[in-house]
Scaffold this motif. Structure first.
Motif, PDB file in Angstrom:
ATOM      1  N   ASN A 177       0.797  -1.220   0.000  1.00 45.51           N
ATOM      2  CA  ASN A 177       0.000   0.000   0.000  1.00 45.51           C
ATOM      3  C   ASN A 177       0.831   1.271   0.000  1.00 45.51           C
ATOM      4  O   ASN A 177       0.371   2.301  -0.517  1.00 45.51           O
ATOM      5  CB  ASN A 177      -0.936   0.006   1.217  1.00 45.51           C
ATOM      6  N   ALA A 178       2.048   1.256   0.611  1.00 45.40           N
ATOM      7  CA  ALA A 178       2.814   2.498   0.753  1.00 45.40           C
ATOM      8  C   ALA A 178       3.253   3.104  -0.595  1.00 45.40           C
ATOM      9  O   ALA A 178       2.985   4.283  -0.819  1.00 45.40           O
ATOM     10  CB  ALA A 178       3.996   2.272   1.689  1.00 45.40           C
ATOM     11  N   PRO A 179       3.942   2.431  -1.497  1.00 43.17           N
ATOM     12  CA  PRO A 179       4.576   1.112  -1.306  1.00 43.17           C
ATOM     13  C   PRO A 179       5.951   1.261  -0.657  1.00 43.17           C
ATOM     14  O   PRO A 179       6.527   2.343  -0.638  1.00 43.17           O
ATOM     15  CB  PRO A 179       4.713   0.613  -2.741  1.00 43.17           C
ATOM     16  N   LEU A 180       6.467   0.133  -0.137  1.00 44.61           N
ATOM     17  CA  LEU A 180       7.807   0.081   0.433  1.00 44.61           C
ATOM     18  C   LEU A 180       8.713  -0.741  -0.475  1.00 44.61           C
ATOM     19  O   LEU A 180       8.274  -1.716  -1.086  1.00 44.61           O
ATOM     20  CB  LEU A 180       7.776  -0.559   1.825  1.00 44.61           C
ATOM     21  N   ARG A 181       9.975  -0.337  -0.538  1.00 44.28           N
ATOM     22  CA  ARG A 181      10.942  -1.106  -1.340  1.00 44.28           C
ATOM     23  C   ARG A 181      11.142  -2.481  -0.726  1.00 44.28           C
ATOM     24  O   ARG A 181      11.131  -2.632   0.495  1.00 44.28           O
ATOM     25  CB  ARG A 181      12.277  -0.362  -1.412  1.00 44.28           C
ATOM     26  N   HIS A 182      11.337  -3.481  -1.552  1.00 42.71           N
ATOM     27  CA  HIS A 182      11.521  -4.849  -1.075  1.00 42.71           C
ATOM     28  C   HIS A 182      12.946  -5.016  -0.561  1.00 42.71           C
ATOM     29  O   HIS A 182      13.899  -5.055  -1.340  1.00 42.71           O
ATOM     30  CB  HIS A 182      11.244  -5.849  -2.201  1.00 42.71           C
ATOM     31  N   ASN A 183      13.090  -5.161   0.768  1.00 41.44           N
ATOM     32  CA  ASN A 183      14.426  -5.147   1.361  1.00 41.44           C
ATOM     33  C   ASN A 183      14.753  -6.376   2.194  1.00 41.44           C
ATOM     34  O   ASN A 183      15.738  -6.371   2.918  1.00 41.44           O
ATOM     35  CB  ASN A 183      14.588  -3.912   2.255  1.00 41.44           C
ATOM     36  N   ALA A 184      13.942  -7.429   2.121  1.00 42.61           N
ATOM     37  CA  ALA A 184      14.201  -8.628   2.937  1.00 42.61           C
ATOM     38  C   ALA A 184      14.832  -9.712   2.062  1.00 42.61           C
ATOM     39  O   ALA A 184      14.136 -10.384   1.293  1.00 42.61           O
ATOM     40  CB  ALA A 184      12.916  -9.133   3.578  1.00 42.61           C
TER      41      ALA A 184
END
Length: 373
Positions: A177-184
């Motif tokens: 939703n934010a979106p947030l960068r994929h960091n995992a």
């Protein structure tokens, strides 16, 4: 209102039905809100019935107004979990785009102190960045970090046992939703999960509060730049507090420039490296300008902060006054023969937030006053 008479074991029982109509999910249904059972005292005393006997009688089928199905506890809990998860998703989405009140105030204060042209320009760029993030509804920094939650949960909070699953789901929703960068990225597999969850991620640091039914959650986005200076060491006994100071300065002088200053520096001091590391990160959850609970510890924080500001790393590492927003120190009792120190760092875009949630899902957004999610 209707008065009726039912027979139980040949004894007449008078009671009153109250019909209450409630609109729920666009459907009306009728149910018993309350009832009064009246019997003859002589009959009750002879049969020595319990206080609940009249209620038990009225639990039998009522031919006039059949009892509708009620929500089960499991249904109510699932609804509560969904409300809680949705709230945390909005919370996580929000604090990636807006800095906490204390950090904003600190940046404004530091900006007003700058003397060189380059340092003034860097601060102007920071505030322009925050304005654009607000206008475009995007994160302040493209590196939205690894999500970490620092939880102080009341022992009586209704979702204590479901907290981890709710936080994982909230992280997934916020990522979208934010979106947030994929960091995992999974260790050894070197595979990005694509939703910011993975083995032990989001990281959850637990503290249980006795005799409480609310929960406080500190959330943090640990970006790559601010995580880079993180370090810990167990010192030789004779190094003492001078060794702690030297270690902090060595780390900040070596890698502080890479962490997007001005920095908030968290220092943990304990008897082992694991405890010191945990405390250094918890120290970053404290507000800018707060002080150690120990008087000597508070003086130690000020000495470190004053000294780090004299090395003139400056905003963005381009030199200038005030390299740090502050130094927060947290401590634990140590073994007599050793002293451990750890350093964690928050960048100028210190995306940290605090929310307190009550059992009915009402909340206070403590780090961002006045915000409604």
């Amino acid at each position: 209102m209707l008065q009726s008479t039912l027979a139980y074991n040949s004894n007449p029982i008078n009671f009153i039905d109250y019909r209450v109509f409630d609109l729920y999910k666009e459907a009306s249904y009728t149910f018993f809100q309350r009832f009064k059972a009246k019997t003859l005292l002589s009959q009750l005393s002879k049969k020595k019935r319990s206080k609940n006997s009249a209620g038990d009688a009225c639990d039998r089928s009522n031919p006039i107004f059949p009892r509708p199905p009620l929500e089960t506890p499991s249904m109510q809990k699932e609804e509560l979990k969904d409300q809680f998860t949705d709230l945390l998703s909005k919370f996580t989405t929000y604090f990636g785009k807006y800095l906490p009140d204390d950090v904003m105030e600190s940046l404004k204060t530091l900006s007003s102190k700058q003397q060189s042209e380059i340092s003034k320009i860097i601060y102007d760029v920071m505030f322009d960045d925050m304005d654009l993030a607000k206008k475009r509804n995007v994160s302040i920094c493209q590196d939205t970090g690894v999500i970490q939650y620092f939880v102080k949960c009341g022992a009586n909070f209704p979702l204590l046992g479901d907290l981890e699953s709710c936080l994982r789901e909230a992280t997934k929703r916020a990522t979208k939703n934010a979106p947030l960068r994929h960091n995992a990225v999974e260790i050894f597999d070197e595979r990005n999960s694509g939703d910011n969850t993975g083995v032990r991620i989001p990281w959850i640091d637990w503290q249980i509060e006795p005799d409480s039914d609310s929960i406080e959650i500190y959330a943090y986005m640990a970006g790559g730049g601010c995580s880079l200076p993180g370090a810990a060491k167990v010192l030789m006994p004779l190094e003492g507090y001078e060794g702690v100071v030297k270690f902090v300065f060595d780390i900040l002088c070596d890698r502080g420039v890479n962490a997007c200053p001005p920095l908030l520096v968290g220092v943990g001091i304990a008897g082992s490296i694991d405890v010191a590391s945990t405390l250094s990160k918890r120290a970053l959850m404290r507000p800018v300008g707060s002080h150690n609970s120990n008087r000597v510890g508070a003086e130690f924080e000020k000495l470190l902060s004053d000294g780090l500001n004299e090395i003139n790393i400056g905003p963005g590492g381009f030199t200038g006054t005030d390299s740090v927003m502050g130094v927060n120190v947290e401590q634990a009792a140590r073994h007599p023969s050793c002293i451990a120190v750890a350093v964690s760092v928050g960048c100028w875009a210190h995306r940290r937030a605090l929310i307190r949630i009550h059992p009915d899902m009402s909340y206070e957004f403590l780090s961002h006053k006045g915000v409604v999610l």
